[in-house]
Design an enzyme around this catalytic site. Sequence first.
Site, PDB file in Angstrom:
ATOM      1  N   CYS A  12     -10.427 -59.060 -14.501  1.00 49.27           N
ATOM      2  CA  CYS A  12     -10.345 -58.359 -13.220  1.00 49.27           C
ATOM      3  C   CYS A  12     -11.192 -57.090 -13.208  1.00 49.27           C
ATOM      4  O   CYS A  12     -10.992 -56.188 -14.025  1.00 49.27           O
ATOM      5  CB  CYS A  12      -8.875 -58.018 -12.948  1.00 49.27           C
ATOM      6  SG  CYS A  12      -8.632 -57.046 -11.460  1.00 49.27           S
ATOM      7  N   CYS A  15      -9.039 -53.937 -12.765  1.00 54.13           N
ATOM      8  CA  CYS A  15      -8.396 -53.533 -14.022  1.00 54.13           C
ATOM      9  C   CYS A  15      -9.400 -52.799 -14.904  1.00 54.13           C
ATOM     10  O   CYS A  15      -9.070 -51.791 -15.531  1.00 54.13           O
ATOM     11  CB  CYS A  15      -7.828 -54.743 -14.759  1.00 54.13           C
ATOM     12  SG  CYS A  15      -6.310 -55.411 -14.051  1.00 54.13           S
ATOM     13  N   ASP A  38     -15.430 -48.054  -2.237  1.00 56.03           N
ATOM     14  CA  ASP A  38     -15.702 -49.489  -2.167  1.00 56.03           C
ATOM     15  C   ASP A  38     -17.196 -49.703  -2.384  1.00 56.03           C
ATOM     16  O   ASP A  38     -18.022 -49.035  -1.758  1.00 56.03           O
ATOM     17  CB  ASP A  38     -15.267 -50.025  -0.798  1.00 56.03           C
ATOM     18  CG  ASP A  38     -15.252 -51.543  -0.730  1.00 56.03           C
ATOM     19  OD1 ASP A  38     -16.265 -52.170  -1.102  1.00 56.03           O
ATOM     20  OD2 ASP A  38     -14.235 -52.100  -0.289  1.00 56.03           O
ATOM     21  N   HIS A  54      -2.064 -54.577 -13.261  1.00 54.73           N
ATOM     22  CA  HIS A  54      -2.545 -55.722 -12.487  1.00 54.73           C
ATOM     23  C   HIS A  54      -1.419 -56.332 -11.658  1.00 54.73           C
ATOM     24  O   HIS A  54      -0.342 -56.615 -12.161  1.00 54.73           O
ATOM     25  CB  HIS A  54      -3.140 -56.794 -13.413  1.00 54.73           C
ATOM     26  CG  HIS A  54      -3.796 -57.902 -12.661  1.00 54.73           C
ATOM     27  ND1 HIS A  54      -5.047 -57.759 -12.106  1.00 54.73           N
ATOM     28  CD2 HIS A  54      -3.377 -59.149 -12.355  1.00 54.73           C
ATOM     29  CE1 HIS A  54      -5.371 -58.885 -11.490  1.00 54.73           C
ATOM     30  NE2 HIS A  54      -4.377 -59.753 -11.627  1.00 54.73           N
ATOM     31  N   THR A 103     -10.427 -60.782  -1.192  1.00 54.23           N
ATOM     32  CA  THR A 103     -11.508 -61.357  -1.988  1.00 54.23           C
ATOM     33  C   THR A 103     -11.435 -60.961  -3.456  1.00 54.23           C
ATOM     34  O   THR A 103     -11.973 -61.661  -4.303  1.00 54.23           O
ATOM     35  CB  THR A 103     -12.892 -60.968  -1.428  1.00 54.23           C
ATOM     36  OG1 THR A 103     -12.994 -59.547  -1.385  1.00 54.23           O
ATOM     37  CG2 THR A 103     -13.098 -61.549  -0.030  1.00 54.23           C
ATOM     38  N   HIS A 106      -6.606 -58.484  -7.030  1.00 48.76           N
ATOM     39  CA  HIS A 106      -5.859 -57.362  -7.601  1.00 48.76           C
ATOM     40  C   HIS A 106      -5.501 -56.537  -6.378  1.00 48.76           C
ATOM     41  O   HIS A 106      -6.396 -56.134  -5.622  1.00 48.76           O
ATOM     42  CB  HIS A 106      -6.736 -56.570  -8.571  1.00 48.76           C
ATOM     43  CG  HIS A 106      -6.056 -55.408  -9.220  1.00 48.76           C
ATOM     44  ND1 HIS A 106      -6.048 -55.244 -10.582  1.00 48.76           N
ATOM     45  CD2 HIS A 106      -5.383 -54.353  -8.716  1.00 48.76           C
ATOM     46  CE1 HIS A 106      -5.398 -54.120 -10.886  1.00 48.76           C
ATOM     47  NE2 HIS A 106      -4.988 -53.562  -9.751  1.00 48.76           N
ATOM     48  N   HIS A 108      -5.023 -54.121  -3.512  1.00 50.14           N
ATOM     49  CA  HIS A 108      -5.750 -52.899  -3.170  1.00 50.14           C
ATOM     50  C   HIS A 108      -5.581 -52.582  -1.692  1.00 50.14           C
ATOM     51  O   HIS A 108      -5.524 -53.463  -0.854  1.00 50.14           O
ATOM     52  CB  HIS A 108      -7.231 -52.979  -3.540  1.00 50.14           C
ATOM     53  CG  HIS A 108      -7.968 -54.150  -2.979  1.00 50.14           C
ATOM     54  ND1 HIS A 108      -7.789 -55.449  -3.433  1.00 50.14           N
ATOM     55  CD2 HIS A 108      -8.905 -54.219  -2.012  1.00 50.14           C
ATOM     56  CE1 HIS A 108      -8.590 -56.262  -2.764  1.00 50.14           C
ATOM     57  NE2 HIS A 108      -9.269 -55.549  -1.889  1.00 50.14           N
ATOM     58  N   HIS A 110      -7.179 -50.705   1.478  1.00 48.88           N
ATOM     59  CA  HIS A 110      -8.432 -50.188   2.038  1.00 48.88           C
ATOM     60  C   HIS A 110      -8.124 -48.968   2.897  1.00 48.88           C
ATOM     61  O   HIS A 110      -7.219 -49.013   3.732  1.00 48.88           O
ATOM     62  CB  HIS A 110      -9.095 -51.230   2.943  1.00 48.88           C
ATOM     63  CG  HIS A 110      -9.580 -52.441   2.240  1.00 48.88           C
ATOM     64  ND1 HIS A 110     -10.887 -52.611   1.861  1.00 48.88           N
ATOM     65  CD2 HIS A 110      -8.924 -53.566   1.841  1.00 48.88           C
ATOM     66  CE1 HIS A 110     -11.024 -53.784   1.282  1.00 48.88           C
ATOM     67  NE2 HIS A 110      -9.840 -54.386   1.249  1.00 48.88           N
TER      68      HIS A 110
END
Length: 150
Positions: A12, A15, A38, A54, A103, A106, A108, A110
């Site tokens: 990942c 990670c 990003d 994770h 996509t 893991h 996340h 935004h």
Amino acid sequence: MTQDTTSAAQKCIFCAIAARQAEASVVYEDETVVAFMDLNPVTPGHLLVVPRRHAVGLEDLDRATSAHVWSVGHDMARALRRSSMACEGINVMLCDGEVAFQTVFHFHLHVVPRYAGDGWTLKAETQERERALLDSDAQAIKDAIASTSR
């Protein structure tokens, strides 16, 4: 972590970023999360808040980590608003699952600063739902809440 989760975490990118084994433009970090820019932003200033441990999706997070991710996301939105980036709005968005546009698998959050005319849109074709159907949907969710152990 299960064998599959351990294997996924080893591959990942998030990670690796959290462990400082991969390059990232870090904005904030603590023992639980890391927030970084990003690599493929939809607007300048688009950042991600990622738990260090994770977790593929929302259901894989414990309540404390989930709350902390959202709290840090709030702080990042506030910082974007006060920064020299002069954004005019903020979208805070979670993509949980492939059909929800996730996509990187893991978890996340935004945090996307918005600017007039930035060209990024979220347009859905909506249709008013009948009250009986809304009530039925609400009951299905209530039933799931009641059956979920906390």
